[in-house]
Design a protein around this motif. Structure first.
Motif, PDB file in Angstrom:
ATOM      1  N   ILE A  76      41.485 -28.315  46.550  1.00  0.00           N
ATOM      2  CA  ILE A  76      40.341 -29.227  46.697  1.00  0.00           C
ATOM      3  C   ILE A  76      40.613 -30.530  45.949  1.00  0.00           C
ATOM      4  CG2 ILE A  76      37.892 -29.567  46.131  1.00  0.00           C
ATOM      5  CD1 ILE A  76      38.399 -27.649  48.467  1.00  0.00           C
TER       6      ILE A  76
ATOM      7  N   THR B 180      31.802 -27.108  48.061  1.00  0.00           N
ATOM      8  CA  THR B 180      32.809 -27.056  46.995  1.00  0.00           C
ATOM      9  C   THR B 180      33.733 -28.260  47.079  1.00  0.00           C
ATOM     10  OG1 THR B 180      34.449 -25.753  48.238  1.00  0.00           O
ATOM     11  CG2 THR B 180      32.791 -24.535  46.957  1.00  0.00           C
TER      12      THR B 180
ATOM     13  N   TYR C 289      31.464 -23.803  51.684  1.00  0.00           N
ATOM     14  CA  TYR C 289      32.776 -24.274  51.249  1.00  0.00           C
ATOM     15  C   TYR C 289      32.872 -25.790  51.292  1.00  0.00           C
ATOM     16  CZ  TYR C 289      34.551 -19.564  50.878  1.00  0.00           C
ATOM     17  OH  TYR C 289      34.763 -18.272  50.480  1.00  0.00           O
TER      18      TYR C 289
ATOM     19  N   LEU D  40      32.284 -26.617  42.645  1.00  0.00           N
ATOM     20  CA  LEU D  40      33.652 -26.102  42.569  1.00  0.00           C
ATOM     21  C   LEU D  40      33.950 -25.515  41.192  1.00  0.00           C
ATOM     22  CD1 LEU D  40      36.399 -25.803  44.021  1.00  0.00           C
ATOM     23  CD2 LEU D  40      37.013 -28.011  43.043  1.00  0.00           C
TER      24      LEU D  40
ATOM     25  N   ARG E 198      40.999 -24.441  43.754  1.00  0.00           N
ATOM     26  CA  ARG E 198      40.514 -25.636  43.051  1.00  0.00           C
ATOM     27  C   ARG E 198      41.560 -26.747  43.092  1.00  0.00           C
ATOM     28  NH1 ARG E 198      39.502 -24.010  37.557  1.00  0.00           N
ATOM     29  NH2 ARG E 198      40.412 -21.993  38.050  1.00  0.00           N
TER      30      ARG E 198
ATOM     31  N   GLN F 231      31.849 -31.561  42.765  1.00  0.00           N
ATOM     32  CA  GLN F 231      32.716 -31.014  41.726  1.00  0.00           C
ATOM     33  C   GLN F 231      32.014 -29.932  40.914  1.00  0.00           C
ATOM     34  OE1 GLN F 231      35.909 -31.672  41.263  1.00  0.00           O
ATOM     35  NE2 GLN F 231      36.214 -30.578  39.362  1.00  0.00           N
TER      36      GLN F 231
END
Length: 187
Positions: free
Chosen positions: A96, A71, A68, A78, A93, A75
């Motif tokens: 993030i 992610t 994780y 992700l 998303r 990018q």
């Protein structure tokens, strides 16, 4: 991991003792007595301790923490797809991307995800689990996230969506559905 599970077990045992005692502690302040709600104090302290242990851990601790973190850091990971569909949900998303507006420090990611999980858990227990704090903590998060620091997206989704419980009971369907959809947008 053993240290955290030991702390978790101690917190759970204290919760059982508090839940069984049903007594309030009185502290004399000046000429009056201040009543302290021992269950609320226990809840605040235990959630704070667990939050600090989770939020301040290293990125290498946990079954899927490094996955994780990637992610957050990269990018392209992700935005990866599986069979033409995004691998990560829209809400995750956005989360993030929001964090990346401020920093690229992986410790901030760990801190923020832990904050969401512990805050959601605190709100749920405080509102809906009167006199069962210990049991609530054990059932709600222990076997999902705390045991191996895994299932980060699932735990964030659960800590958001579980708070729809009260709205469902009060038949406030729109608020309940919005919380469920928000949680579902993470996993």
């Amino acid at each position: 991991m053993i240290l955290f599970m030991s702390v978790f077990i101690i917190v759970a045992l204290i919760g059982i003792a508090i839940n069984c005692s049903k007594q309030h502690i009185f502290i004399t302040l000046g000429q009056g007595k201040a009543k302290i709600d021992l269950e609320r104090l226990y809840l605040v302290i235990s959630i704070t301790v667990m939050f600090l242990l989770c939020a301040l851990r290293d990125g290498s601790i946990g079954v899927d923490t490094e996955t994780y973190l990637d992610t957050f850091l990269y990018q392209d990971i992700l935005m990866s797809t599986v069979n033409g569909n995004n691998k990560f949900e829209f809400g995750y998303r956005l989360f993030i991307d929001f964090l990346r507006l401020f920093t690229d420090n992986p410790q901030v990611y760990i801190f923020a995800t832990s904050l969401i999980m512990c805050t959601g858990m605190y709100i749920f227990i405080e509102r809906y689990c009167k006199e069962n704090y210990c049991l609530s903590i054990l059932i709600f998060m222990a076997f999902i996230y705390y045991s191996f620091f895994s299932a980060i997206r699932q735990s964030m989704a659960l800590s958001i969506a579980i708070n729809s419980f009260g709205y469902i009971g009060d038949r406030k369907w729109i608020k309940a559905i919005l919380l469920i959809l928000l949680g579902g947008s993470f996993h």
